[in-house]
Scaffold this motif. Structure first.
Motif, PDB file in Angstrom:
ATOM      1  N   GLY A 191       5.036  -1.267  10.075  1.00 32.11           N
ATOM      2  CA  GLY A 191       4.674   0.110   9.310  1.00 32.11           C
ATOM      3  C   GLY A 191       5.432   1.047   9.973  1.00 32.11           C
ATOM      4  O   GLY A 191       5.653   2.196   9.463  1.00 32.11           O
ATOM      5  N   HIS A 192       5.576   1.268  11.385  1.00 32.90           N
ATOM      6  CA  HIS A 192       6.383   2.305  11.896  1.00 32.90           C
ATOM      7  C   HIS A 192       7.599   2.589  11.273  1.00 32.90           C
ATOM      8  O   HIS A 192       8.255   3.490  10.859  1.00 32.90           O
ATOM      9  N   GLU A 206      -1.207   4.858  10.077  1.00 29.31           N
ATOM     10  CA  GLU A 206      -2.110   4.740   8.513  1.00 29.31           C
ATOM     11  C   GLU A 206      -1.911   3.713   7.629  1.00 29.31           C
ATOM     12  O   GLU A 206      -2.750   3.193   7.075  1.00 29.31           O
ATOM     13  N   LEU A 207      -0.324   3.330   7.700  1.00 28.71           N
ATOM     14  CA  LEU A 207      -0.154   2.530   6.678  1.00 28.71           C
ATOM     15  C   LEU A 207      -0.638   1.091   7.026  1.00 28.71           C
ATOM     16  O   LEU A 207      -1.328   0.475   6.159  1.00 28.71           O
ATOM     17  N   MET A 208      -0.626   0.807   8.269  1.00 33.52           N
ATOM     18  CA  MET A 208      -1.344  -0.474   8.601  1.00 33.52           C
ATOM     19  C   MET A 208      -2.811  -0.484   8.677  1.00 33.52           C
ATOM     20  O   MET A 208      -3.191  -1.683   8.026  1.00 33.52           O
ATOM     21  N   ALA A 209      -3.296   0.609   8.621  1.00 32.68           N
ATOM     22  CA  ALA A 209      -4.576   0.503   8.592  1.00 32.68           C
ATOM     23  C   ALA A 209      -5.217   0.435   7.134  1.00 32.68           C
ATOM     24  O   ALA A 209      -6.210  -0.151   6.643  1.00 32.68           O
ATOM     25  N   ARG A 210      -4.700   1.025   6.180  1.00 40.04           N
ATOM     26  CA  ARG A 210      -4.597   0.798   4.724  1.00 40.04           C
ATOM     27  C   ARG A 210      -4.440  -0.443   4.249  1.00 40.04           C
ATOM     28  O   ARG A 210      -5.051  -0.853   3.298  1.00 40.04           O
ATOM     29  N   VAL A 245       0.924  -1.008   0.053  1.00 39.68           N
ATOM     30  CA  VAL A 245       0.213  -0.102  -0.075  1.00 39.68           C
ATOM     31  C   VAL A 245       0.900   1.076   0.011  1.00 39.68           C
ATOM     32  O   VAL A 245       0.295   2.387   0.109  1.00 39.68           O
ATOM     33  N   LEU A 246       1.974   0.987  -0.170  1.00 44.16           N
ATOM     34  CA  LEU A 246       3.090   2.226   0.011  1.00 44.16           C
ATOM     35  C   LEU A 246       2.808   3.136  -1.431  1.00 44.16           C
ATOM     36  O   LEU A 246       2.538   2.507  -2.456  1.00 44.16           O
ATOM     37  N   GLN A 258      -7.004   7.352  16.385  1.00 42.49           N
ATOM     38  CA  GLN A 258      -7.968   6.194  15.828  1.00 42.49           C
ATOM     39  C   GLN A 258      -9.202   6.783  15.189  1.00 42.49           C
ATOM     40  O   GLN A 258      -9.582   6.037  14.379  1.00 42.49           O
ATOM     41  N   ALA A 259      -9.745   7.753  15.346  1.00 45.17           N
ATOM     42  CA  ALA A 259     -10.807   8.216  14.828  1.00 45.17           C
ATOM     43  C   ALA A 259     -10.628   8.575  13.292  1.00 45.17           C
ATOM     44  O   ALA A 259     -11.416   8.366  12.534  1.00 45.17           O
ATOM     45  N   LYS A 260      -9.290   8.767  12.928  1.00 44.72           N
ATOM     46  CA  LYS A 260      -9.041   9.155  11.436  1.00 44.72           C
ATOM     47  C   LYS A 260      -8.564   7.756  10.716  1.00 44.72           C
ATOM     48  O   LYS A 260      -8.927   7.654   9.628  1.00 44.72           O
ATOM     49  N   VAL A 261      -8.079   6.970  11.460  1.00 46.31           N
ATOM     50  CA  VAL A 261      -7.587   5.747  10.810  1.00 46.31           C
ATOM     51  C   VAL A 261      -8.324   4.421  10.786  1.00 46.31           C
ATOM     52  O   VAL A 261      -8.438   3.550  10.001  1.00 46.31           O
ATOM     53  N   LEU A 262      -9.545   4.531  12.030  1.00 49.16           N
ATOM     54  CA  LEU A 262     -10.404   3.290  12.080  1.00 49.16           C
ATOM     55  C   LEU A 262     -11.182   3.206  10.598  1.00 49.16           C
ATOM     56  O   LEU A 262     -11.346   2.180  10.009  1.00 49.16           O
ATOM     57  N   PRO A 263     -11.693   4.282   9.928  1.00 47.55           N
ATOM     58  CA  PRO A 263     -12.383   4.141   8.685  1.00 47.55           C
ATOM     59  C   PRO A 263     -11.662   3.702   7.758  1.00 47.55           C
ATOM     60  O   PRO A 263     -12.121   2.949   6.766  1.00 47.55           O
ATOM     61  N   LEU A 264     -10.155   3.875   7.436  1.00 47.88           N
ATOM     62  CA  LEU A 264      -9.434   3.322   6.625  1.00 47.88           C
ATOM     63  C   LEU A 264      -9.268   1.814   6.455  1.00 47.88           C
ATOM     64  O   LEU A 264      -9.432   1.090   5.560  1.00 47.88           O
TER      65      LEU A 264
END
Length: 262
Positions: free
Chosen positions: A122-123, A195-199, A73-74, A243-249
């Motif tokens: 991801g980190h 964000e990477l791991m969520a994607r 996903v990079l 979390q609020a930003k990345v959970l939807p991803l």
């Protein structure tokens, strides 16, 4: 010669290339992407010679699966990432420019599932994406130039006890300038990595549990001021806010994630 040396050093410092990190932080990068890839490849080959590799097929497949989902996903044109598991009790992992990921088997005792392992990978990959290696090598290079500049200035000023002054400057450089990955870089990699791991379809809420596990495994920490890493509490608080930003991803990827790595 001394005025000429001073002019050369000042000219070199003035010519530094200034960039912005993915989160808008200013960076000084002195090396090209190709040069960093060469350094990364050489360093990785050396590590493979010096450290034992895991021969556990199941462990290697598991780590490779998690890493491949992250690298898939990079953004942009990415290399085929080489993933190696090192047989070591170290609770650690790393990524190097040029597409190299190393994971120590000791990490698998703390990262209890694929999502927690994805947090760390991801980190580490985020460090590469954000040019943190280039930034650190550049800072070390500039520190060397800065020490030369200080040496010239002390000579020109006739300062006695020059060794004492130089030692003090060197200590300051070690604490605040050239230690691997400072707190700003670590926080930046946390933001990008979750964000990477969520994607990639990994549960970002597990990042919080991972760092709670790390806190238990790491025992007491020294003061955050002298650490290259944020304190566990600081890091966990930042991830909770993310979390609020990345959970939807993460939720948006669930229909497309076909296989678990476990």
């Amino acid at each position: 010669m001394k005025p000429l040396m001073m002019l050369v050093i000042l000219t070199l410092l003035a010519g530094c290339a200034t960039h912005q990190s993915p989160t808008g932080r200013g960076q000084t990068l002195l090396f090209s992407a190709q040069e960093m890839d060469q350094m990364g490849a050489a360093s990785f080959e050396e590590m493979k010679k010096q450290q034992p590799l895991s021969k556990n097929r199941q462990v290697n497949q598991y780590v490779a699966c998690v890493a491949e989902r992250i690298t898939a996903v990079l953004p942009g044109q990415q290399p085929n990432w080489e993933v190696v598991v090192f047989e070591s009790e170290q609770v650690n992992a790393f990524a190097l420019p040029g597409g190299h990921i190393g994971v120590y088997t000791g990490l698998l005792k703390v990262a209890n599932n694929q999502d927690q392992l994805a947090t760390v990978i991801g980190h580490e990959v985020a460090h590469v994406l954000a040019n943190h290696s280039n930034e650190q090598v550049s800072r070390a290079q500039m520190t060397g130039v800065g020490m030369q500049l200080a040496n010239v200035a002390l000579d020109a000023g006739g300062v006695s006890n020059k060794d004492l002054y130089m030692s003090a400057l060197g200590l300051g450089a070690q604490v605040g300038f050239i230690l691997p990955y400072g707190r700003e870089q670590e926080s930046e990699a946390d933001i990008m990595g979750v964000e990477l791991m969520a994607r990639a379809g990994f549960d970002p809420s597990q990042s919080i549990l991972l760092w709670q596990n790390m806190a238990k495994a790491g025992g007491s920490q020294g003061p955050e001021l002298l650490s290259t890493h944020p304190s566990h509490d600081h890091r966990i608080a930042d991830l909770q806010q993310m979390q609020a930003k990345v959970l939807p991803l993460y939720q948006n990827t669930q229909s497309s994630v076909k296989n678990s790595c476990e």
